[in-house]
Design a protein around this motif. Structure first.
Motif, PDB file in Angstrom:
ATOM      1  N   UNK A   2       0.850  -1.189   0.000  1.00 39.25           N
ATOM      2  CA  UNK A   2       0.000   0.000   0.000  1.00 39.25           C
ATOM      3  C   UNK A   2       0.884   1.236   0.000  1.00 39.25           C
ATOM      4  N   UNK A   3       0.422   2.238  -0.734  1.00 36.39           N
ATOM      5  CA  UNK A   3       1.111   3.520  -0.781  1.00 36.39           C
ATOM      6  C   UNK A   3       0.100   4.639  -0.596  1.00 36.39           C
ATOM      7  N   UNK A   4       0.532   5.698   0.089  1.00 35.64           N
ATOM      8  CA  UNK A   4      -0.281   6.897   0.213  1.00 35.64           C
ATOM      9  C   UNK A   4       0.320   7.954  -0.692  1.00 35.64           C
ATOM     10  N   UNK A   5      -0.520   8.532  -1.538  1.00 35.87           N
ATOM     11  CA  UNK A   5      -0.125   9.634  -2.410  1.00 35.87           C
ATOM     12  C   UNK A   5      -0.665  10.899  -1.752  1.00 35.87           C
ATOM     13  N   UNK A   6       0.227  11.736  -1.276  1.00 29.05           N
ATOM     14  CA  UNK A   6      -0.152  12.918  -0.510  1.00 29.05           C
ATOM     15  C   UNK A   6      -0.021  14.145  -1.410  1.00 29.05           C
ATOM     16  N   UNK A   7      -1.136  14.823  -1.633  1.00 27.35           N
ATOM     17  CA  UNK A   7      -1.181  15.959  -2.554  1.00 27.35           C
ATOM     18  C   UNK A   7      -0.726  17.242  -1.856  1.00 27.35           C
ATOM     19  N   UNK A  42      -7.263   1.368  -6.203  1.00 30.70           N
ATOM     20  CA  UNK A  42      -7.671   2.442  -5.292  1.00 30.70           C
ATOM     21  C   UNK A  42      -8.355   1.875  -4.054  1.00 30.70           C
ATOM     22  N   UNK A  43      -7.805   2.165  -2.876  1.00 27.32           N
ATOM     23  CA  UNK A  43      -8.403   1.755  -1.610  1.00 27.32           C
ATOM     24  C   UNK A  43      -9.144   2.908  -0.956  1.00 27.32           C
ATOM     25  N   UNK A  44      -8.628   4.124  -1.099  1.00 22.91           N
ATOM     26  CA  UNK A  44      -9.246   5.313  -0.498  1.00 22.91           C
ATOM     27  C   UNK A  44      -8.705   6.542  -1.192  1.00 22.91           C
ATOM     28  N   UNK A  45      -9.447   7.599  -1.119  1.00 23.32           N
ATOM     29  CA  UNK A  45      -8.993   8.864  -1.674  1.00 23.32           C
ATOM     30  C   UNK A  45      -9.956   9.955  -1.274  1.00 23.32           C
ATOM     31  N   UNK A  76       3.848  23.179   3.132  1.00 19.41           N
ATOM     32  CA  UNK A  76       3.876  22.231   4.232  1.00 19.41           C
ATOM     33  C   UNK A  76       2.539  21.511   4.418  1.00 19.41           C
ATOM     34  N   UNK A  77       1.502  22.017   3.791  1.00 17.69           N
ATOM     35  CA  UNK A  77       0.166  21.471   3.964  1.00 17.69           C
ATOM     36  C   UNK A  77      -0.126  20.430   2.904  1.00 17.69           C
ATOM     37  N   UNK A  78      -1.084  19.570   3.167  1.00 18.36           N
ATOM     38  CA  UNK A  78      -1.527  18.710   2.093  1.00 18.36           C
ATOM     39  C   UNK A  78      -3.026  18.837   1.909  1.00 18.36           C
ATOM     40  N   UNK A  79      -3.457  18.673   0.667  1.00 20.02           N
ATOM     41  CA  UNK A  79      -4.811  19.009   0.253  1.00 20.02           C
ATOM     42  C   UNK A  79      -5.705  17.799   0.061  1.00 20.02           C
ATOM     43  N   UNK A  80      -5.122  16.641   0.029  1.00 20.29           N
ATOM     44  CA  UNK A  80      -5.882  15.426  -0.174  1.00 20.29           C
ATOM     45  C   UNK A  80      -4.932  14.262  -0.305  1.00 20.29           C
ATOM     46  N   UNK A  81      -5.515  13.077  -0.473  1.00 23.66           N
ATOM     47  CA  UNK A  81      -4.673  11.891  -0.548  1.00 23.66           C
ATOM     48  C   UNK A  81      -5.394  10.775  -1.276  1.00 23.66           C
ATOM     49  N   UNK A  82      -4.619   9.828  -1.714  1.00 28.67           N
ATOM     50  CA  UNK A  82      -5.119   8.553  -2.223  1.00 28.67           C
ATOM     51  C   UNK A  82      -4.332   7.467  -1.513  1.00 28.67           C
ATOM     52  N   UNK A  83      -4.967   6.340  -1.257  1.00 25.78           N
ATOM     53  CA  UNK A  83      -4.247   5.155  -0.795  1.00 25.78           C
ATOM     54  C   UNK A  83      -4.484   4.100  -1.860  1.00 25.78           C
ATOM     55  N   UNK A  84      -3.396   3.595  -2.386  1.00 24.88           N
ATOM     56  CA  UNK A  84      -3.475   2.593  -3.444  1.00 24.88           C
ATOM     57  C   UNK A  84      -2.755   1.332  -2.999  1.00 24.88           C
ATOM     58  N   UNK A  85      -3.145   0.212  -3.600  1.00 20.39           N
ATOM     59  CA  UNK A  85      -2.459  -1.053  -3.337  1.00 20.39           C
ATOM     60  C   UNK A  85      -1.970  -1.592  -4.668  1.00 20.39           C
ATOM     61  N   UNK A  86      -0.653  -1.689  -4.778  1.00 17.09           N
ATOM     62  CA  UNK A  86      -0.005  -2.109  -6.017  1.00 17.09           C
ATOM     63  C   UNK A  86       1.095  -3.114  -5.698  1.00 17.09           C
ATOM     64  N   UNK A  87       1.679  -3.686  -6.744  1.00 20.19           N
ATOM     65  CA  UNK A  87       2.698  -4.721  -6.559  1.00 20.19           C
ATOM     66  C   UNK A  87       4.082  -4.178  -6.243  1.00 20.19           C
ATOM     67  N   UNK A  88       4.391  -2.985  -6.783  1.00 19.67           N
ATOM     68  CA  UNK A  88       5.753  -2.466  -6.646  1.00 19.67           C
ATOM     69  C   UNK A  88       5.762  -0.959  -6.416  1.00 19.67           C
TER      70      UNK A  88
END
Length: 142
Positions: A2-7, A42-45, A76-88
């Motif tokens: 799982x990875x979090x993409x932080x905007x 996509x797990x969450x966003x 320094x702030x973040x505006x949103x996020x996605x959590x994804x589950x991928x192989x690599x």
């Protein structure tokens, strides 16, 4: 994995965003999210409200101090996020590179730890795994 993409964004990107019609932003994000859903990654966003609506809990003192936002520079702030589950890690980078963000925006990509990252014989790790299983079961039943 799982990875979090932080905007995140710069002040210039925030200003440029104000010139883009909201419907255009929603459509671009919707298409991006749809592509990740169809791919099964996509797990969450979620997007986040303006930092002025938030607060910070600072643990520097003995008693935690709550301070209303805004509380930092735009970068320094973040505006949103996605959590994804991928192989690599590389696949996470590929999905991040497809995000419909403009100049001055960027994604911080971080791997989300899982139970497997901690000692299997730790009492608290074992308890948490059981509680999460029970919570998931209750969610399925409702």
């Amino acid at each position: 994995m799982k990875f979090m993409l932080i905007m995140r964004a710069t002040d210039a990107a925030v200003e440029a965003y104000k010139d883009v019609p909201f419907e255009q932003v929603i459509e671009a994000m919707g298409k991006y999210n749809e592509s990740m859903m169809k791919a099964g990654v996509l797990l969450a966003g979620e997007g986040l409200t303006d930092a002025a609506e938030g607060f910070v809990v600072d643990f520097s003192a003995e008693t935690p101090l709550v301070t209303d936002g805004p509380y930092g520079e735009t970068k320094e702030l973040f505006n949103g996020f996605w959590i994804i589950e991928v192989s690599t890690r590389e696949e996470a980078a590929q999905w991040a590179g497809r995000a419909p963000l403009g100049a001055g925006s960027f994604l911080e990509v971080r791997r989300v730890t899982g139970v497997e990252d901690f000692p299997a014989d730790n009492e608290w790790i074992e308890k948490e795994e059981i509680m999460r299983g029970e919570q998931a079961k209750r969610a399925q039943e409702s």
